[in-house]
Design a protein around this motif. Structure first.
Motif, PDB file in Angstrom:
ATOM      1  N   ARG A   7       2.259   1.960  -3.391  1.00  0.00           N
ATOM      2  CA  ARG A   7       1.249   2.502  -4.311  1.00  0.00           C
ATOM      3  C   ARG A   7       1.040   3.995  -4.075  1.00  0.00           C
ATOM      4  O   ARG A   7       0.772   4.749  -5.001  1.00  0.00           O
ATOM      5  CB  ARG A   7      -0.086   1.771  -4.120  1.00  0.00           C
ATOM      6  CG  ARG A   7      -0.199   0.569  -5.028  1.00  0.00           C
ATOM      7  CD  ARG A   7      -1.603   0.023  -5.022  1.00  0.00           C
ATOM      8  NE  ARG A   7      -1.553  -1.263  -4.353  1.00  0.00           N
ATOM      9  CZ  ARG A   7      -2.393  -1.681  -3.428  1.00  0.00           C
ATOM     10  NH1 ARG A   7      -3.389  -0.937  -3.053  1.00  0.00           N
ATOM     11  NH2 ARG A   7      -2.250  -2.863  -2.880  1.00  0.00           N
ATOM     12  N   GLU A   8       1.141   4.446  -2.824  1.00  0.00           N
ATOM     13  CA  GLU A   8       0.862   5.834  -2.479  1.00  0.00           C
ATOM     14  C   GLU A   8       2.081   6.749  -2.590  1.00  0.00           C
ATOM     15  O   GLU A   8       1.920   7.968  -2.657  1.00  0.00           O
ATOM     16  CB  GLU A   8       0.311   5.908  -1.049  1.00  0.00           C
ATOM     17  CG  GLU A   8      -1.019   5.219  -0.865  1.00  0.00           C
ATOM     18  CD  GLU A   8      -1.469   5.174   0.596  1.00  0.00           C
ATOM     19  OE1 GLU A   8      -0.657   5.493   1.506  1.00  0.00           O
ATOM     20  OE2 GLU A   8      -2.628   4.803   0.827  1.00  0.00           O
ATOM     21  N   TYR A   9       3.288   6.203  -2.598  1.00  0.00           N
ATOM     22  CA  TYR A   9       4.503   7.012  -2.562  1.00  0.00           C
ATOM     23  C   TYR A   9       4.753   7.733  -3.884  1.00  0.00           C
ATOM     24  O   TYR A   9       4.666   7.150  -4.954  1.00  0.00           O
ATOM     25  CB  TYR A   9       5.719   6.145  -2.223  1.00  0.00           C
ATOM     26  CG  TYR A   9       6.989   6.936  -2.052  1.00  0.00           C
ATOM     27  CD1 TYR A   9       7.187   7.722  -0.926  1.00  0.00           C
ATOM     28  CD2 TYR A   9       7.990   6.901  -3.013  1.00  0.00           C
ATOM     29  CE1 TYR A   9       8.353   8.463  -0.761  1.00  0.00           C
ATOM     30  CE2 TYR A   9       9.156   7.630  -2.859  1.00  0.00           C
ATOM     31  CZ  TYR A   9       9.326   8.410  -1.731  1.00  0.00           C
ATOM     32  OH  TYR A   9      10.484   9.141  -1.571  1.00  0.00           O
ATOM     33  N   LYS A  10       5.054   8.997  -3.788  1.00  0.00           N
ATOM     34  CA  LYS A  10       5.400   9.817  -4.947  1.00  0.00           C
ATOM     35  C   LYS A  10       6.865  10.239  -4.798  1.00  0.00           C
ATOM     36  O   LYS A  10       7.197  11.049  -3.920  1.00  0.00           O
ATOM     37  CB  LYS A  10       4.521  11.075  -5.009  1.00  0.00           C
ATOM     38  CG  LYS A  10       3.032  10.798  -5.032  1.00  0.00           C
ATOM     39  CD  LYS A  10       2.567  10.338  -6.388  1.00  0.00           C
ATOM     40  CE  LYS A  10       1.078  10.243  -6.457  1.00  0.00           C
ATOM     41  NZ  LYS A  10       0.539   8.931  -6.284  1.00  0.00           N
ATOM     42  N   LEU A  47       0.826  -1.204   0.000  1.00  0.00           N
ATOM     43  CA  LEU A  47       0.000   0.000   0.000  1.00  0.00           C
ATOM     44  C   LEU A  47       0.867   1.264   0.000  1.00  0.00           C
ATOM     45  O   LEU A  47       0.601   2.214  -0.742  1.00  0.00           O
ATOM     46  CB  LEU A  47      -0.930  -0.012   1.212  1.00  0.00           C
ATOM     47  CG  LEU A  47      -1.955   1.093   1.322  1.00  0.00           C
ATOM     48  CD1 LEU A  47      -2.912   1.061   0.140  1.00  0.00           C
ATOM     49  CD2 LEU A  47      -2.738   0.940   2.621  1.00  0.00           C
ATOM     50  N   ILE A  48       1.910   1.267   0.801  1.00  0.00           N
ATOM     51  CA  ILE A  48       2.806   2.424   0.880  1.00  0.00           C
ATOM     52  C   ILE A  48       3.477   2.670  -0.467  1.00  0.00           C
ATOM     53  O   ILE A  48       3.604   3.819  -0.907  1.00  0.00           O
ATOM     54  CB  ILE A  48       3.845   2.242   2.011  1.00  0.00           C
ATOM     55  CG1 ILE A  48       3.142   2.308   3.384  1.00  0.00           C
ATOM     56  CG2 ILE A  48       4.947   3.285   1.922  1.00  0.00           C
ATOM     57  CD1 ILE A  48       4.014   1.867   4.544  1.00  0.00           C
ATOM     58  N   ARG A  89       5.579   6.101   7.702  1.00  0.00           N
ATOM     59  CA  ARG A  89       4.331   5.792   7.003  1.00  0.00           C
ATOM     60  C   ARG A  89       3.522   4.671   7.656  1.00  0.00           C
ATOM     61  O   ARG A  89       2.313   4.615   7.519  1.00  0.00           O
ATOM     62  CB  ARG A  89       4.636   5.407   5.545  1.00  0.00           C
ATOM     63  CG  ARG A  89       5.277   6.511   4.739  1.00  0.00           C
ATOM     64  CD  ARG A  89       4.336   7.672   4.473  1.00  0.00           C
ATOM     65  NE  ARG A  89       3.178   7.175   3.746  1.00  0.00           N
ATOM     66  CZ  ARG A  89       1.904   7.456   4.067  1.00  0.00           C
ATOM     67  NH1 ARG A  89       1.625   8.248   5.050  1.00  0.00           N
ATOM     68  NH2 ARG A  89       0.918   6.950   3.368  1.00  0.00           N
ATOM     69  N   VAL A 122      -0.767   3.606   7.999  1.00  0.00           N
ATOM     70  CA  VAL A 122      -1.286   2.528   7.158  1.00  0.00           C
ATOM     71  C   VAL A 122      -1.787   1.338   7.979  1.00  0.00           C
ATOM     72  O   VAL A 122      -2.831   0.756   7.659  1.00  0.00           O
ATOM     73  CB  VAL A 122      -0.187   2.085   6.153  1.00  0.00           C
ATOM     74  CG1 VAL A 122      -0.614   0.877   5.361  1.00  0.00           C
ATOM     75  CG2 VAL A 122       0.156   3.229   5.229  1.00  0.00           C
ATOM     76  N   ARG A 156      -5.465   1.347   9.183  1.00  0.00           N
ATOM     77  CA  ARG A 156      -6.404   1.104   8.074  1.00  0.00           C
ATOM     78  C   ARG A 156      -6.471  -0.382   7.722  1.00  0.00           C
ATOM     79  O   ARG A 156      -7.551  -0.923   7.486  1.00  0.00           O
ATOM     80  CB  ARG A 156      -5.972   1.876   6.823  1.00  0.00           C
ATOM     81  CG  ARG A 156      -6.274   3.354   6.887  1.00  0.00           C
ATOM     82  CD  ARG A 156      -6.059   3.993   5.542  1.00  0.00           C
ATOM     83  NE  ARG A 156      -4.625   4.180   5.307  1.00  0.00           N
ATOM     84  CZ  ARG A 156      -4.089   4.507   4.139  1.00  0.00           C
ATOM     85  NH1 ARG A 156      -4.848   4.654   3.085  1.00  0.00           N
ATOM     86  NH2 ARG A 156      -2.802   4.675   4.008  1.00  0.00           N
TER      87      ARG A 156
END
Length: 136
Positions: A80-83, A77-78, A100, A104, A107
């Motif tokens: 997928r969210e990391y930019k 999940l991290i 992070r 997470v 959730r």
């Protein structure tokens, strides 16, 4: 007569995709992060946050506290969210765990509880007799 014990085949701790969560260790998590950074961001060389000793300690504590199955889901999940940014082109395990994971994990645990509750409801035949009576 000499009796020799058969050697157990060596477990590849870096094969994180097929290794059971019960056998994950620090090496497995590092292999996961190196491979996912290569896949997501095209970065060939993985470098840890601060230093290898710091990151190994952080990973070991996280594995003991949360378990590999929860961490695997959290790291996925991290990622997928990391930019990435020019200053931070890769995602390190140390950063993911230190900064992070605390957002997470709740959730993930809440989602698992919802699924478990829904499964219990389905397994028990839907609504309880009292709930059905109240509807009527």
């Amino acid at each position: 007569m000499v009796v020799t014990k058969a050697k157990k085949p060596k477990i590849d701790r870096t094969d994180w995709r097929s290794l059971p969560h019960s056998q994950w260790n620090v090496r497995t998590v590092h292999a996961m992060f190196a491979e996912l950074n290569r896949e997501h961001f095209g970065v060939e060389t993985y470098l840890p946050m601060r230093n290898w000793g710091f990151e190994q300690g952080v990973i070991k504590r996280a594995l003991a506290e949360h378990g590999a199955d929860v961490l695997h889901e959290a790291f996925t999940l991290i990622f997928r969210e990391y930019k990435p940014t020019p200053d931070y082109p890769i995602l390190t395990a140390g950063f993911a765990i230190s900064y992070r994971l605390n957002t997470v994990i709740p959730r993930i645990l809440a989602d698992r509880q919802r699924k478990e509750k829904a499964e219990k409801t389905v397994v028990n035949g839907g609504m309880a007799a009292e709930e059905i009576a109240s509807w009527l």
